[in-house]
Design an enzyme around this catalytic site. Sequence first.
Site, PDB file in Angstrom:
ATOM      1  N   HIS A   1      -7.258 -55.808 -11.070  1.00  0.00           N
ATOM      2  CA  HIS A   1      -8.616 -55.428 -10.680  1.00  0.00           C
ATOM      3  C   HIS A   1      -8.722 -55.280  -9.164  1.00  0.00           C
ATOM      4  CE1 HIS A   1     -12.764 -56.671  -9.444  1.00  0.00           C
ATOM      5  NE2 HIS A   1     -13.072 -55.714 -10.315  1.00  0.00           N
TER       6      HIS A   1
ATOM      7  N   GLU B   1     -18.659 -60.402  -6.457  1.00  0.00           N
ATOM      8  CA  GLU B   1     -18.675 -59.923  -7.847  1.00  0.00           C
ATOM      9  C   GLU B   1     -18.525 -61.093  -8.814  1.00  0.00           C
ATOM     10  OE1 GLU B   1     -16.492 -56.496 -10.630  1.00  0.00           O
ATOM     11  OE2 GLU B   1     -15.774 -56.886  -8.582  1.00  0.00           O
TER      12      GLU B   1
ATOM     13  N   GLU C   1      -7.422 -51.985  -8.178  1.00  0.00           N
ATOM     14  CA  GLU C   1      -8.414 -50.944  -8.518  1.00  0.00           C
ATOM     15  C   GLU C   1      -9.414 -50.776  -7.382  1.00  0.00           C
ATOM     16  OE1 GLU C   1     -12.586 -50.907 -10.117  1.00  0.00           O
ATOM     17  OE2 GLU C   1     -11.361 -51.949 -11.617  1.00  0.00           O
ATOM     18  N   HIS C   2      -9.891 -51.872  -6.810  1.00  0.00           N
ATOM     19  CA  HIS C   2     -10.820 -51.800  -5.682  1.00  0.00           C
ATOM     20  C   HIS C   2     -10.157 -51.204  -4.452  1.00  0.00           C
ATOM     21  CE1 HIS C   2     -14.551 -54.390  -6.551  1.00  0.00           C
ATOM     22  NE2 HIS C   2     -13.934 -54.224  -7.723  1.00  0.00           N
TER      23      HIS C   2
END
Length: 409
Positions: free
Chosen positions: A46, A126, A49-50
């Site tokens: 993840h 997040e 991905e950022h």
Amino acid sequence: MVTKFICQNGVRILVENLPYVRSVSMGIWVNVGSENESAEENGITHFIEHMLFKGTYSRTAKEIAESFDRIGGQLNAFTSKENTCYYAVTLDHHAIEAITMLADMFFHSKFEETDIERERQVIYEEMAMVEDTPDDDVDERLWSVMYPNHSMGAPILGTEETLSTFTKEKIESYIYENYTPDKVVISVAGNISNELVDKMISLFGQFTNSTHQTNKISKIPMFVPGKTIKESNTEQSHLVLGYEGLTVKDPDLVSLLVVNNILGDTTSSRLFQKVREEKALAYSIFSYYSAYEYAGAFMIYGGTSPDKLTTLEETILEITENIVNDGVSKIEIQYAKEQLESNLLLGLETSNDFMNRNAKNELIYGEERTVNQTLQELYDVNEESVNRVIQNLLTKTYASSVIKPAKGI
């Protein structure tokens, strides 16, 4: 009809031309998700991905954002337990520009230390947002209980501890080991030109990272009927019951969709009618499922006031016991199949819907599966298959996750 091109390096490119639309949806799908991570790597898929949005050697993060805004395009990404996808939706005459920028992000991201540290703080926020959203948090905690000894149960975002260890070296090492041509599928749907297809083959056919034998999924996930309770600063109590589900290729999966529809996926479902309409125990009550290659889960969620939590759980179990003992009727199955057919067809109204469907079929089955094939599987569902799923799933011991208000708050 989907046309598949296989580049010499193994990258698969799926193309479905929809000449009646003016859009093009394109996605770079990587068959790598949080399930592929070791315990120390949890969250790095993840995080990568950022980071692909944080700038390349030819474009800053701001320039990437401005370029897509200028052409009126949409740019986004997501990470699941099994896949990562970077996607864009644009008008057809901007498609070549969009896929060029996506490829630049995919191949030439810089991963500068200052950007890594900045994005680390963003993901901490997040994580906090998930904790402040109890219906998300209670589900995340349920997975950690159902699969405690496997990466399937680990949070996609990772933890504060693992996130703090990610460096440029770790990111590039993980990409080298996992982002290999055999795991990459480019899916494009919409009003597609031959020039766009040629451009995609040119961009992704040059991907030279070799294939590595680094499968970290060393064991099949084993379901555990555990329980977790968390006290939090909430007004309501949140409950999720989790049953061991079906894998994505299980022949009974379509029957599970029918069970889900009847039990709790609609306003006419048994859970909604009994829990909300008759007993007024909850505003939000529903069932849902997740199916992966090696594991699955069937879940029931309800949110209620703390003094009604026990009654809510008892009522849910009463409803599941009734469906186990009495089964479902032909008319319930008929109505469920009609609604699922409608959902499938209405879910294919945009180029983005086709792009997603085609990529998932390739990653799961390695081939195109037509809508008619899926519909035929739905039509074949009957009382026997539905009741078999009910007996196989709902008679087993379940796991549970509860978030409730902390005492004194």
